[in-house]
Design an enzyme around this catalytic site. Structure first.
Site, PDB file in Angstrom:
ATOM      1  N   ASP A  45       0.968  -1.050   0.002  1.00  0.00           N
ATOM      2  CA  ASP A  45       0.121  -0.073  -0.029  1.00  0.00           C
ATOM      3  C   ASP A  45       0.860   1.227   0.121  1.00  0.00           C
ATOM      4  O   ASP A  45       1.909   1.328   0.720  1.00  0.00           O
ATOM      5  CB  ASP A  45      -1.009  -0.050   1.398  1.00  0.00           C
ATOM      6  CG  ASP A  45      -1.758   1.166   1.349  1.00  0.00           C
ATOM      7  OD1 ASP A  45      -3.023   1.021   0.738  1.00  0.00           O
ATOM      8  OD2 ASP A  45      -1.587   2.127   1.814  1.00  0.00           O
ATOM      9  N   ILE A  46       0.560   2.228  -0.977  1.00  0.00           N
ATOM     10  CA  ILE A  46       1.514   3.374  -0.984  1.00  0.00           C
ATOM     11  C   ILE A  46       0.617   4.350   0.256  1.00  0.00           C
ATOM     12  O   ILE A  46      -0.217   4.746  -0.429  1.00  0.00           O
ATOM     13  CB  ILE A  46       1.583   3.826  -2.438  1.00  0.00           C
ATOM     14  CG1 ILE A  46       2.085   2.751  -3.225  1.00  0.00           C
ATOM     15  CG2 ILE A  46       2.182   5.350  -2.380  1.00  0.00           C
ATOM     16  CD1 ILE A  46       3.494   2.471  -3.020  1.00  0.00           C
ATOM     17  N   HIS A 127       5.591  13.534 -15.897  1.00  0.00           N
ATOM     18  CA  HIS A 127       6.443  14.906 -16.394  1.00  0.00           C
ATOM     19  C   HIS A 127       6.459  15.869 -15.163  1.00  0.00           C
ATOM     20  O   HIS A 127       5.456  15.847 -14.250  1.00  0.00           O
ATOM     21  CB  HIS A 127       5.576  15.839 -17.493  1.00  0.00           C
ATOM     22  CG  HIS A 127       4.492  16.410 -17.253  1.00  0.00           C
ATOM     23  ND1 HIS A 127       4.442  17.744 -16.882  1.00  0.00           N
ATOM     24  CD2 HIS A 127       3.121  16.085 -17.505  1.00  0.00           C
ATOM     25  CE1 HIS A 127       3.144  18.313 -16.676  1.00  0.00           C
ATOM     26  NE2 HIS A 127       2.349  17.237 -17.029  1.00  0.00           N
ATOM     27  N   ASP A 139      -1.362  19.024 -11.936  1.00  0.00           N
ATOM     28  CA  ASP A 139      -0.435  18.481 -13.265  1.00  0.00           C
ATOM     29  C   ASP A 139       0.841  19.250 -13.265  1.00  0.00           C
ATOM     30  O   ASP A 139       0.980  20.522 -13.360  1.00  0.00           O
ATOM     31  CB  ASP A 139      -1.416  19.570 -14.197  1.00  0.00           C
ATOM     32  CG  ASP A 139      -0.880  19.323 -15.748  1.00  0.00           C
ATOM     33  OD1 ASP A 139      -0.071  18.338 -15.924  1.00  0.00           O
ATOM     34  OD2 ASP A 139      -1.183  20.254 -16.614  1.00  0.00           O
ATOM     35  N   GLU A 173       7.205  18.779 -20.808  1.00  0.00           N
ATOM     36  CA  GLU A 173       6.035  18.295 -21.137  1.00  0.00           C
ATOM     37  C   GLU A 173       5.026  19.244 -21.841  1.00  0.00           C
ATOM     38  O   GLU A 173       4.659  19.456 -22.789  1.00  0.00           O
ATOM     39  CB  GLU A 173       5.387  17.396 -20.350  1.00  0.00           C
ATOM     40  CG  GLU A 173       4.184  16.588 -20.704  1.00  0.00           C
ATOM     41  CD  GLU A 173       2.981  17.120 -20.752  1.00  0.00           C
ATOM     42  OE1 GLU A 173       1.881  16.635 -21.401  1.00  0.00           O
ATOM     43  OE2 GLU A 173       2.710  18.294 -20.080  1.00  0.00           O
ATOM     44  N   GLU A 174       4.919  20.503 -21.023  1.00  0.00           N
ATOM     45  CA  GLU A 174       4.037  21.382 -21.224  1.00  0.00           C
ATOM     46  C   GLU A 174       4.299  22.270 -22.640  1.00  0.00           C
ATOM     47  O   GLU A 174       3.533  23.052 -23.048  1.00  0.00           O
ATOM     48  CB  GLU A 174       3.792  22.270 -20.101  1.00  0.00           C
ATOM     49  CG  GLU A 174       3.277  21.659 -18.693  1.00  0.00           C
ATOM     50  CD  GLU A 174       1.998  21.258 -18.756  1.00  0.00           C
ATOM     51  OE1 GLU A 174       1.316  21.360 -19.875  1.00  0.00           O
ATOM     52  OE2 GLU A 174       1.363  20.691 -18.063  1.00  0.00           O
ATOM     53  N   HIS A 289      -3.808  24.248 -15.374  1.00  0.00           N
ATOM     54  CA  HIS A 289      -2.937  25.215 -16.229  1.00  0.00           C
ATOM     55  C   HIS A 289      -3.264  26.677 -15.438  1.00  0.00           C
ATOM     56  O   HIS A 289      -3.230  27.591 -16.183  1.00  0.00           O
ATOM     57  CB  HIS A 289      -3.196  25.145 -17.514  1.00  0.00           C
ATOM     58  CG  HIS A 289      -2.524  24.070 -18.233  1.00  0.00           C
ATOM     59  ND1 HIS A 289      -2.431  23.865 -19.740  1.00  0.00           N
ATOM     60  CD2 HIS A 289      -1.945  22.985 -17.671  1.00  0.00           C
ATOM     61  CE1 HIS A 289      -1.724  22.975 -19.844  1.00  0.00           C
ATOM     62  NE2 HIS A 289      -1.269  22.355 -18.532  1.00  0.00           N
ATOM     63  N   ASP A 304      -4.813   8.852  -3.625  1.00  0.00           N
ATOM     64  CA  ASP A 304      -4.409   7.420  -2.974  1.00  0.00           C
ATOM     65  C   ASP A 304      -4.843   6.289  -3.756  1.00  0.00           C
ATOM     66  O   ASP A 304      -3.957   5.272  -3.759  1.00  0.00           O
ATOM     67  CB  ASP A 304      -5.307   7.360  -1.758  1.00  0.00           C
ATOM     68  CG  ASP A 304      -4.910   6.248  -0.755  1.00  0.00           C
ATOM     69  OD1 ASP A 304      -4.140   5.874  -0.619  1.00  0.00           O
ATOM     70  OD2 ASP A 304      -5.797   5.813   0.027  1.00  0.00           O
ATOM     71  N   ASP A 308      -1.933   3.715  -5.345  1.00  0.00           N
ATOM     72  CA  ASP A 308      -1.825   2.272  -4.877  1.00  0.00           C
ATOM     73  C   ASP A 308      -1.781   1.514  -6.420  1.00  0.00           C
ATOM     74  O   ASP A 308      -1.192   0.320  -6.505  1.00  0.00           O
ATOM     75  CB  ASP A 308      -3.117   1.821  -3.998  1.00  0.00           C
ATOM     76  CG  ASP A 308      -2.559   2.387  -2.679  1.00  0.00           C
ATOM     77  OD1 ASP A 308      -1.742   2.662  -2.299  1.00  0.00           O
ATOM     78  OD2 ASP A 308      -3.601   2.414  -2.018  1.00  0.00           O
TER      79      ASP A 308
HETATM   80  N1  TRP Z   1      -0.443  17.771 -19.163  1.00  0.00           N
HETATM   81  C1  TRP Z   1      -1.682  17.376 -20.282  1.00  0.00           C
HETATM   82  C2  TRP Z   1      -1.934  18.460 -21.182  1.00  0.00           C
HETATM   83  O1  TRP Z   1      -1.862  19.733 -20.735  1.00  0.00           O
HETATM   84  C3  TRP Z   1      -2.831  17.107 -19.530  1.00  0.00           C
HETATM   85  C4  TRP Z   1      -3.517  16.096 -20.184  1.00  0.00           C
HETATM   86  C5  TRP Z   1      -4.702  16.725 -21.024  1.00  0.00           C
HETATM   87  C6  TRP Z   1      -3.908  14.625 -20.283  1.00  0.00           C
HETATM   88  N2  TRP Z   1      -5.379  15.742 -21.410  1.00  0.00           N
HETATM   89  C7  TRP Z   1      -4.640  14.617 -21.065  1.00  0.00           C
HETATM   90  C8  TRP Z   1      -2.865  13.751 -19.852  1.00  0.00           C
HETATM   91  C9  TRP Z   1      -5.119  13.171 -21.431  1.00  0.00           C
HETATM   92  C10 TRP Z   1      -3.181  12.428 -20.249  1.00  0.00           C
HETATM   93  C11 TRP Z   1      -4.208  12.362 -20.848  1.00  0.00           C
HETATM   94  O2  TRP Z   1      -2.127  18.201 -22.320  1.00  0.00           O
HETATM   95 ZN    ZN Z   2       0.345  17.471 -17.415  1.00  0.00          ZN
END
Ligand code: TRP
Ligand code: ZN
Ligand code: CA
Length: 441
Positions: A45-46, A127, A139, A173-174, A289, A304, A308
């Site tokens: 369990d985390i 990310h 996010d 990632e963004e 965002h 949670d 897990d």
């Molecule tokens: N960081 C992703 C984004 O801004 C968040 C996101 C949007 C996402 N839709 C998603 C992540 C679907 C996983 C699956 O685009």
């Molecule tokens: Zn994201």
């Protein structure tokens, strides 16, 4: 695994079995039973409190660095350093990979857990960068913190799975999956092919959560669904933008992927509110965002459960396909004549009841009677027809018979199906037959 199961291919007649092997083969030939291996132990369990402590740390880092943890800003590198120190202390081998995007240096953090089969790598990642407008706690502090705590749980358990585990936190990632794409593009093809799966976690603590599972690799998907079914939580397929997170970088080069998501700016329907609770007509994450994506923008229950589920997937999917010596043996002892200087012949061997791919060290034992072994070219054919050369012909190899065990890296092949031994005699005068051959999984 210590017991070995001796199984005969279906082509071997009952008569042959009775005549040759009645003592060695049980009357009822059972399907292979996977004996429990240490890697099959249940996931821990985390602790939610630990995951939330990581989120509080990331919030503090953002607060101390102008309110965000975005690519090219000081809060991003501080986030990397913070995670790296925890992973180093827990015994991981960490690597910081630098890249450049939009004129700024970006960083991926990679943490390898020592051990496991280097030819079978299970990866999980998230990310670590936020957008510039806020601290990015859902996010994607949520995915980052849950993957971190799962890695720390691996260390606490001194988990020794069959597969090699690698955890990753992606930069930029963004800005369009930049860090994960850089990682994949700079991975040699041989290294890519060792990655048996990549699990992605981006937004897993949304304040008005849904429980979404990526509809990608079926085994990974089912592993997550099984977890949620086990705790009685219905799931849906993720549809809020396939390819909108780092798994796309892996999927693009053919690596099996999966992941979890609790929703971004899309609105929760009334049907979804009925099954999951929360507020219909409202976004899964109203602070997506935005500056309000802070530690108060987290649903603890969702965080949670998803944490897990990550541990469950890591523990389940890292069990691997290798079996130590003394594993399950499949044999075909039917004789097959090998015509002199003639066409290739094959001997089939049906393998059933296994899961996943064949081992990276598949043992292929052959017993071929022949009066001049140098005449023989021998291949193993996987169920899909892929040929693995076991032995070439040779004018100077004048001995009798081929009685040998070859090791084949068959980890790119599905274990189940009809394997074949292919033998061709390519020179005149001497001849022989396949006496028997076997595969040890
Ligand atoms: N960081 C992703 C984004 O801004 C968040 C996101 C949007 C996402 N839709 C998603 C992540 C679907 C996983 C699956 O685009
Ligand atoms: Zn994201
Ligand atoms: Ca010959």
């Amino acid at each position: 695994m210590t017991h070995s199961v001796h199984r005969r291919a279906a082509v071997v007649t009952a008569l042959a079995l009775a005549g040759l092997l009645s003592a060695a083969v049980p009357a009822a030939i059972a399907a292979p039973s996977a004996a429990p291996s240490p890697a099959a132990l249940a996931a821990p369990d985390i602790p939610l409190a630990n995951v939330k402590a990581h989120l509080a740390d990331l919030q503090s880092i953002a607060t101390a660095n102008g309110g965000n943890r975005a690519h090219g800003r000081t809060g991003y590198k501080a986030s990397v350093d913070h995670l790296k120190a925890k992973l180093d202390a827990a015994g991981f081998t960490t690597t910081v990979q630098q890249f450049t995007s939009s004129g700024a240096t970006g960083y991926n953090l990679i943490a390898d857990w020592p051990g496991g089969d280097a030819n079978q790598v299970l990866m999980a990642g998230a990310h670590l960068d936020s957008v510039t407008s806020g601290p990015g706690i859902n996010d994607n502090g949520s995915g980052s913190a849950a993957v971190l705590e799962t890695a720390l749980a691996v260390s606490r358990a001194q988990f020794a799975p069959a597969k090699h585990l690698r955890f990753a936190w992606w930069g930029a990632e963004e800005l369009g999956l930049v860090g994960s794409r850089y990682y994949v593009n700079n991975l040699p093809a041989a290294e890519r092919s060792k990655i048996t799966g990549y699990l992605n976690f981006d937004m897993i603590g949304s304040p008005n959560p849904g429980y979404f599972v990526y509809d990608d690799d079926p085994v990974i998907e089912q592993t997550f669904k099984d977890y949620f079914a086990g705790i009685g939580v219905p799931t849906e397929i993720e549809t809020e933008g396939d390819g909108r997170s780092d798994h796309a970088s892996f999927k693009n080069v053919g690596i099996p992927v999966g992941g979890l998501f609790t929703g971004a700016s899309r609105t929760k329907s009334s049907a979804q509110a009925q099954k999951w609770g929360g507020t219909s007509g409202q976004a899964f994450d109203r602070c997506y965002h935005s500056s309000c994506d802070s530690t108060s923008n987290i649903n603890d229950t969702a965080l949670d459960r998803n944490s897990d589920a990550i541990a469950h997937a890591i523990w389940t999917l890292s069990a691997g396909t290798t079996v130590p010596p003394g594993g399950d043996v499949y044999e075909n002892a039917a004789d097959v004549a090998v015509p002199d200087n003639g066409a290739a012949v094959t001997s089939p061997l049906a393998v059933t009841g296994r899961t996943g791919n064949a081992p990276s060290a598949l043992q292929v034992s052959v017993d071929i009677k022949h009066t001049w072994r140098g005449d023989l070219v021998i291949d193993l054919l996987a169920p899909d027809g892929t040929a693995y050369r076991l032995k070439n012909s040779s004018g100077s190899d004048s001995a009798d018979n081929v009685v040998a065990t070859y090791t084949v890296n068959a980890s790119a092949e599905a274990a189940n199906g009809t394997w074949q031994l292919r033998v061709q005699d390519v020179a005149a005068q001497d001849t022989g037959y396949i006496n028997s051959w076997k595969l040890t999984f």
